[in-house]
Design a protein around this motif. Structure first.
Motif, PDB file in Angstrom:
ATOM      1  N   SER A   9       0.828  -1.210   0.000  1.00 25.18           N
ATOM      2  CA  SER A   9       0.000   0.000   0.000  1.00 25.18           C
ATOM      3  C   SER A   9       0.862   1.260   0.000  1.00 25.18           C
ATOM      4  O   SER A   9       0.406   2.329  -0.354  1.00 25.18           O
ATOM      5  CB  SER A   9      -0.982  -0.011   1.172  1.00 25.18           C
ATOM      6  OG  SER A   9      -0.295  -0.245   2.368  1.00 25.18           O
ATOM      7  N   SER A  10       2.141   1.113   0.386  1.00 29.21           N
ATOM      8  CA  SER A  10       3.055   2.249   0.270  1.00 29.21           C
ATOM      9  C   SER A  10       4.146   1.932  -0.758  1.00 29.21           C
ATOM     10  O   SER A  10       5.292   2.340  -0.626  1.00 29.21           O
ATOM     11  CB  SER A  10       3.677   2.561   1.631  1.00 29.21           C
ATOM     12  OG  SER A  10       4.512   3.687   1.534  1.00 29.21           O
ATOM     13  N   ASN A  53       6.582   7.440  10.496  1.00 29.07           N
ATOM     14  CA  ASN A  53       5.268   7.832  11.034  1.00 29.07           C
ATOM     15  C   ASN A  53       4.880   6.963  12.228  1.00 29.07           C
ATOM     16  O   ASN A  53       3.764   6.450  12.314  1.00 29.07           O
ATOM     17  CB  ASN A  53       4.169   7.724   9.961  1.00 29.07           C
ATOM     18  CG  ASN A  53       4.527   8.487   8.691  1.00 29.07           C
ATOM     19  OD1 ASN A  53       5.686   8.778   8.423  1.00 29.07           O
ATOM     20  ND2 ASN A  53       3.523   8.817   7.918  1.00 29.07           N
ATOM     21  N   LYS A 236       3.521  11.376   3.752  1.00 29.68           N
ATOM     22  CA  LYS A 236       2.365  11.537   4.634  1.00 29.68           C
ATOM     23  C   LYS A 236       1.796  10.172   5.056  1.00 29.68           C
ATOM     24  O   LYS A 236       1.062  10.068   6.018  1.00 29.68           O
ATOM     25  CB  LYS A 236       1.294  12.413   3.971  1.00 29.68           C
ATOM     26  CG  LYS A 236       0.678  11.853   2.705  1.00 29.68           C
ATOM     27  CD  LYS A 236      -0.309  12.872   2.125  1.00 29.68           C
ATOM     28  CE  LYS A 236      -1.021  12.306   0.903  1.00 29.68           C
ATOM     29  NZ  LYS A 236      -1.890  13.278   0.263  1.00 29.68           N
ATOM     30  N   ILE A 237       2.139   9.114   4.304  1.00 32.36           N
ATOM     31  CA  ILE A 237       1.793   7.765   4.752  1.00 32.36           C
ATOM     32  C   ILE A 237       3.094   7.086   5.183  1.00 32.36           C
ATOM     33  O   ILE A 237       4.166   7.489   4.742  1.00 32.36           O
ATOM     34  CB  ILE A 237       1.117   6.939   3.619  1.00 32.36           C
ATOM     35  CG1 ILE A 237       2.033   6.881   2.372  1.00 32.36           C
ATOM     36  CG2 ILE A 237      -0.231   7.505   3.243  1.00 32.36           C
ATOM     37  CD1 ILE A 237       1.528   5.949   1.280  1.00 32.36           C
TER      38      ILE A 237
END
Length: 391
Positions: A9-10, A53, A236-237
């Motif tokens: 997903s990233s 993060n 940002k992710i």
């Protein structure tokens, strides 16, 4: 069955893959020691923890050494082609299955680069594959995957970002050309998400294209371990590749039976079609004589195959025969354990299938092999089936 599930997903890159799979193995030295078998120097690997993060992952950094001192040497590395890379892999003392997987991943990158730069495969001198870090990423991935040795590897839909990035050839839009071509020549399902940078490198694209058999949400599995591979960027992710390792129920849902009724096709065409289907991975192909409307004699063509080959084989059926519709269903089947063996007989070597069922062993000779012995020794085929060695 043992499965690996890649959550891309990233996105995915070579070193994110190394980080995640190293965590699953649980031994950082394994990768470093196995890579020594490549006999390539000029790099060192640093493995550290990085926080993205709030999530901690393993970051594998391939550091090229002495770039300024060995300028000439480094320059040479940049201009390796696929053949040079394959030679390095072949000469290494790595296991054959590791070598094969690494070469397949490299081939995907090379094909994409050859398409993008409009050069034949052997003329692609490209930074991406020639660079030592790509060799380490791809061979390292092959080393770790074969060590984990899962029965199945699947992946999420692969996310890439958007926008533009700077690279060796100038400014490129994301996904970069090589990544797009790798996706286009594979069954990878991918999409862009709202992150303004590259998330999938060509190396990462080639790795997931080669490894994963399907792209879907996480199937039912009990997880034994999760590997978190940290990427280089802060986004940002969380820039993290998450890989699950665990047990998946063995699904019988990948065995497909396709059928179509044909009343206007010659025997030659049907025979040719059947050969073509077998060459392209059909598990079984047969014809059944039937009668269709107005009493027309016809044939029902039945093809058994793996789920992933449905579309390829349907295309052959549509192209080669006059059918205009094919129905298919998923079926379960019970398979006995089998291996191909070679038996020494007094007439010569014979290939056979060795099948195990409830502790009993059965040996079935391969037709082409037994036929060859019969002809060579001028013995009736039926006599060879009575050989002691086949009992």
């Amino acid at each position: 069955m043992k499965a690996l599930y890649f959550d891309c997903s990233s996105g995915i890159s070579g070193n994110m893959t190394l980080g995640a799979l190293t965590e699953i193995i649980g031994d950082e030295n394994y990768l470093i020691n196995e890579l020594k078998k490549l006999n390539v120097d000029g790099y060192k690997i640093e493995i550290s923890k990085k926080v993205k993060n709030g999530i901690t992952g393993t970051y594998v950094d391939v550091i090229l050494e002495h770039e300024h001192e060995h300028h000439h040497e480094h320059h040479h590395h940049e201009h390796r082609n696929l053949d040079d890379v394959n030679k390095i892999i072949d000469k290494s003392s790595l296991n054959d299955d590791v070598k094969d997987l690494a070469k397949k991943i490299f081939l995907r990158v090379a094909k994409a680069e050859s398409k993008v730069h409009n050069k034949p495969l052997d003329e692609v001198h490209f930074h991406e594959v020639g660079a030592i870090d790509s060799i380490v990423d791809i061979v390292g991935t092959a080393i770790l995957v074969k060590k984990i040795n899962p029965d199945k590897i699947i992946s999420s839909i692969v996310n890439d970002g958007y926008g533009f990035i700077e690279c060796a050839h100038g400014t490129m839009s994301v996904p970069v050309p090589a990544t797009s071509e790798i996706f286009a020549s594979s069954n990878v399902k991918f999409r862009q998400i709202d992150v303004d940078t590259e998330l999938v490198t060509p190396t990462g694209a080639a790795i997931i294209a080669e490894l994963s058999s399907e792209f879907t949400t996480l199937p039912t599995m009990t997880t034994e371990k999760i590997g978190w591979g940290a990427g280089y960027k802060d986004l940002k992710i969380p820039n993290i590749l998450k890989v699950y390792y665990g047990n998946m129920e063995k699904s019988n849902e990948n065995f497909v039976v396709m059928e179509t009724n044909i009343d206007d096709c010659s025997g030659e065409i049907l025979g040719y079609t059947s050969e073509k289907l077998f060459q392209n991975g059909a598990l079984d192909v047969f014809y059944t004589p039937i009668f269709m409307k107005k009493g027309r004699p016809a044939y029902r063509l039945t093809v058994a195959c793996k789920k992933e080959d449905i579309y390829k084989l349907q295309n052959i059926m549509f192209r080669e025969t006059t059918t205009i519709g094919i129905r298919y269903r998923f079926e379960s089947r019970t398979e006995l354990g089998r291996e191909i063996i070679e038996i020494d007989t007094k007439y010569g070597k014979l290939k056979a299938k060795k099948v195990t069922s409830n502790g009993e062993i059965y040996i079935y000779p391969e037709y082409e092999s037994i036929k060859e012995l019969a002809e060579k020794n001028n013995i009736p085929l039926k006599e060879l089936y009575k050989l002691e060695e086949l009992k």
